[in-house]
Design a protein around this motif. Structure first.
Motif, PDB file in Angstrom:
ATOM      1  N   ALA A   1       4.085   1.140  -3.402  1.00 13.64           N
ATOM      2  CA  ALA A   1       2.884   1.985  -3.249  1.00 13.64           C
ATOM      3  C   ALA A   1       2.509   2.070  -1.778  1.00 13.64           C
ATOM      4  CB  ALA A   1       1.731   1.431  -4.075  1.00 13.64           C
ATOM      5  N   THR A   2       3.455   2.513  -0.963  1.00 17.43           N
ATOM      6  CA  THR A   2       3.251   2.617   0.483  1.00 17.43           C
ATOM      7  C   THR A   2       3.425   4.059   0.927  1.00 17.43           C
ATOM      8  OG1 THR A   2       4.046   0.362   0.856  1.00 17.43           O
ATOM      9  CG2 THR A   2       4.085   1.855   2.738  1.00 17.43           C
TER      10      THR A   2
ATOM     11  N   SER B   1       3.372  -4.037  -4.517  1.00 14.56           N
ATOM     12  CA  SER B   1       2.558  -2.943  -3.994  1.00 14.56           C
ATOM     13  C   SER B   1       3.060  -2.490  -2.635  1.00 14.56           C
ATOM     14  CB  SER B   1       1.093  -3.386  -3.882  1.00 14.56           C
ATOM     15  OG  SER B   1       0.581  -3.721  -5.151  1.00 14.56           O
TER      16      SER B   1
ATOM     17  N   SER C   1       4.966   6.994  -1.122  1.00 11.80           N
ATOM     18  CA  SER C   1       5.114   6.522  -2.503  1.00 11.80           C
ATOM     19  C   SER C   1       3.870   6.841  -3.321  1.00 11.80           C
ATOM     20  CB  SER C   1       5.364   5.012  -2.531  1.00 11.80           C
ATOM     21  OG  SER C   1       6.537   4.669  -1.839  1.00 11.80           O
ATOM     22  N   ASN C   2       2.697   6.749  -2.704  1.00 15.01           N
ATOM     23  CA  ASN C   2       1.456   7.031  -3.427  1.00 15.01           C
ATOM     24  C   ASN C   2       1.367   8.493  -3.845  1.00 15.01           C
ATOM     25  OD1 ASN C   2       0.149   4.439  -3.434  1.00 15.01           O
ATOM     26  ND2 ASN C   2      -0.162   4.677  -1.240  1.00 15.01           N
ATOM     27  N   TRP C   3       1.894   9.379  -3.022  1.00 14.96           N
ATOM     28  CA  TRP C   3       1.909  10.793  -3.394  1.00 14.96           C
ATOM     29  C   TRP C   3       2.818  11.025  -4.594  1.00 14.96           C
ATOM     30  CZ3 TRP C   3      -1.349  14.395  -1.572  1.00 14.96           C
ATOM     31  CH2 TRP C   3      -2.027  14.123  -0.396  1.00 14.96           C
TER      32      TRP C   3
ATOM     33  N   LEU D   1       4.402   2.521 -11.298  1.00 15.50           N
ATOM     34  CA  LEU D   1       4.814   1.846 -10.070  1.00 15.50           C
ATOM     35  C   LEU D   1       6.139   1.113 -10.268  1.00 15.50           C
ATOM     36  CD1 LEU D   1       2.443  -0.002  -7.642  1.00 15.50           C
ATOM     37  CD2 LEU D   1       4.710  -0.891  -8.120  1.00 15.50           C
TER      38      LEU D   1
ATOM     39  N   PRO E   1      -4.734  11.596  -5.143  1.00 21.08           N
ATOM     40  CA  PRO E   1      -4.482  11.087  -3.800  1.00 21.08           C
ATOM     41  C   PRO E   1      -5.369  11.709  -2.737  1.00 21.08           C
ATOM     42  CG  PRO E   1      -2.852  12.753  -4.347  1.00 21.08           C
ATOM     43  CD  PRO E   1      -3.839  12.700  -5.469  1.00 21.08           C
TER      44      PRO E   1
ATOM     45  N   LEU F   1       3.665   8.822  -6.843  1.00 25.77           N
ATOM     46  CA  LEU F   1       3.031   8.217  -8.017  1.00 25.77           C
ATOM     47  C   LEU F   1       1.900   9.096  -8.538  1.00 25.77           C
ATOM     48  CD1 LEU F   1       2.887   4.463  -6.921  1.00 25.77           C
ATOM     49  CD2 LEU F   1       4.341   5.465  -8.692  1.00 25.77           C
ATOM     50  N   GLY F   2       1.152   9.724  -7.627  1.00 32.54           N
ATOM     51  CA  GLY F   2       0.079  10.611  -8.063  1.00 32.54           C
ATOM     52  C   GLY F   2       0.611  11.801  -8.849  1.00 32.54           C
TER      53      GLY F   2
END
Length: 405
Positions: free
Chosen positions: A65-66, A61, A69-71, A119, A85, A73-74
């Motif tokens: 997912a930092t 994670s 990265s979350n954007w 992920l 997000p 992945l979204g």
């Protein structure tokens, strides 16, 4: 400095039946550099994982997912404009349009074919892109300055203070891979390949436009040389000029296509993408915001990321001057100058400047050439010091820094 051409193969030498042989030979030449790169990045991942476990976090994670990265992945999971997000800053319905589509598209495609989840797919793609980037960096360095210099160019890139980004689900490794191989294609007279890679780079990141600039510079330089030698027969192995100009037309199409699509999506026309950037506080102001950030650094205390970013910016400017004195091939110089100008000339979050400069690997050429000629003791001391800095600062950036990358 006179460039030493090590790999003299051109597109004319590569027959359909020998492509696999050439790839294997190129991999064998690059194997020492790639092994060193893998060892360095593996050490970085281990250090990060140990700290993550120490603090009760999962290493996957932390790496996958930092922050940005979350954007990605979204977008990969739900597409643009999804509410996924919205808990992140900025809370704007248009915010995810700032993230170019190639990487999330690849994540979505891979996770649909291989059931490993978005992920894991993002991490696998990022690590693969980093390895391909290292191979391309070696190919450029070895072609111009010899295999030893090419190896040190890869090692220096792997030991940058902010090289931890090469292990994250970010798009800088992907852009670097596309850029390195596009530059190598230009150096070895494969303009259409370079144009296609530049198109893909323009879909990967906003500063992928620098790859298109390199292709355009190559086309302009080739035209100028041909006009000066009108009375001299063109060698049979030289590409016709229209190859280069076709590549120059193709090269910016990815970047321009996405910008126009965002304009249509937002209903704001050609200004749409730039309005999205303004949501993030990003615009081009010719470096005034960068100078203000450096000035504030001398007047106020701040987290370690601020002085480190300032140091990276200062060293990058020095290395750019040294590279220009070295008189590298025009495409290499055009790519690097445009990247540096875009990174330092834009507003926004100052500690992200080193990340924006990560694809500018030609900046490391002067140092790589010096190390290639240095004594073994000097090489060991230099590499060891850089490794301690890179691995330690990488853990700090990812696990302890109070601000995003």
């Amino acid at each position: 400095m006179t460039a030493e051409t090590v790999d003299t193969a051109t597109a004319a030498d590569v027959r359909p039946g020998s492509v696999r042989v050439h790839v294997r030979a190129a991999l064998r030449r690059a194997a020492p550099a790639l092994a060193l790169f893998a060892a360095i990045r593996f050490a970085g991942v281990v250090c990060t994982a140990l700290w993550a476990w120490h603090t009760g976090r999962h290493p996957r994670s932390l790496l996958g997912a930092t922050w940005d990265s979350n954007w990605y992945l979204g977008v990969a999971r739900y597409g643009y404009g999804s509410p996924a997000p919205r808990h992140m800053w900025p809370p704007d319905a248009l915010a995810d349009l700032a993230f170019f589509p190639l990487y999330p598209g690849l994540i979505r495609g891979l996770s649909a074919v291989v059931p490993i989840g978005a992920l894991n797919a993002g991490l696998l793609l990022a690590w693969t892109a980093a390895a391909v980037a290292a191979w391309g960096i070696f190919a450029v360095g070895a072609h111009l300055y010899g295999r030893r210099a090419g190896t040190f160019l890869v090692v220096l890139w792997a030991l940058l203070p902010h090289a931890v980004i090469q292990s994250l689900s970010y798009t800088e490794p992907l852009l670097t891979a596309l850029a390195a191989w596009a530059l190598y294609a230009l150096l070895t007279d494969r303009p259409l390949w370079a144009g296609a890679l530049a198109l893909a780079a323009g879909l990967a990141r906003p500063n992928g436009l620098a790859v298109a600039a390199a292709v355009m510079a190559a086309a302009a330089a080739r035209t100028w040389v041909r006009r000066r030698r009108q009375s001299v027969p063109v060698p049979r192995r030289d590409r016709p000029l229209w190859f280069y100009w076709a590549a120059a037309v193709i090269a910016p199409a990815g970047w321009l296509g996405y910008v126009l699509w965002v304009g249509a999506r937002t209903g704001a026309g050609p200004r749409g993408y730039f309005r999205v950037q303004e949501v993030w506080g990003s615009r081009f102001d010719f470096g005034r915001d960068t100078l203000r950030s450096v000035r504030r650094l001398f007047l106020h205390d701040g987290p370690l990321v601020h002085p480190m970013a300032a140091a990276v910016v200062a060293v990058s400017i020095l290395l750019l001057a040294l590279l220009m004195l070295d008189r590298p091939p025009l495409p290499l110089l055009a790519y690097t100058v445009v990247l540096v100008v875009l990174a330092l000339g834009g507003t926004g979050y100052f500690p992200s400047k080193p990340r924006f400069l990560l694809p500018a690997f030609p900046l490391l050429v002067p140092a790589a050439v010096v190390l290639a000629r240095a004594r073994p003791r000097t090489v060991v001391l230099t590499a060891g010091s850089l490794a301690v800095l890179s691995l330690g600062y990488g853990v700090y950036l990812l696990a302890m820094a109070p601000l995003p990358l």
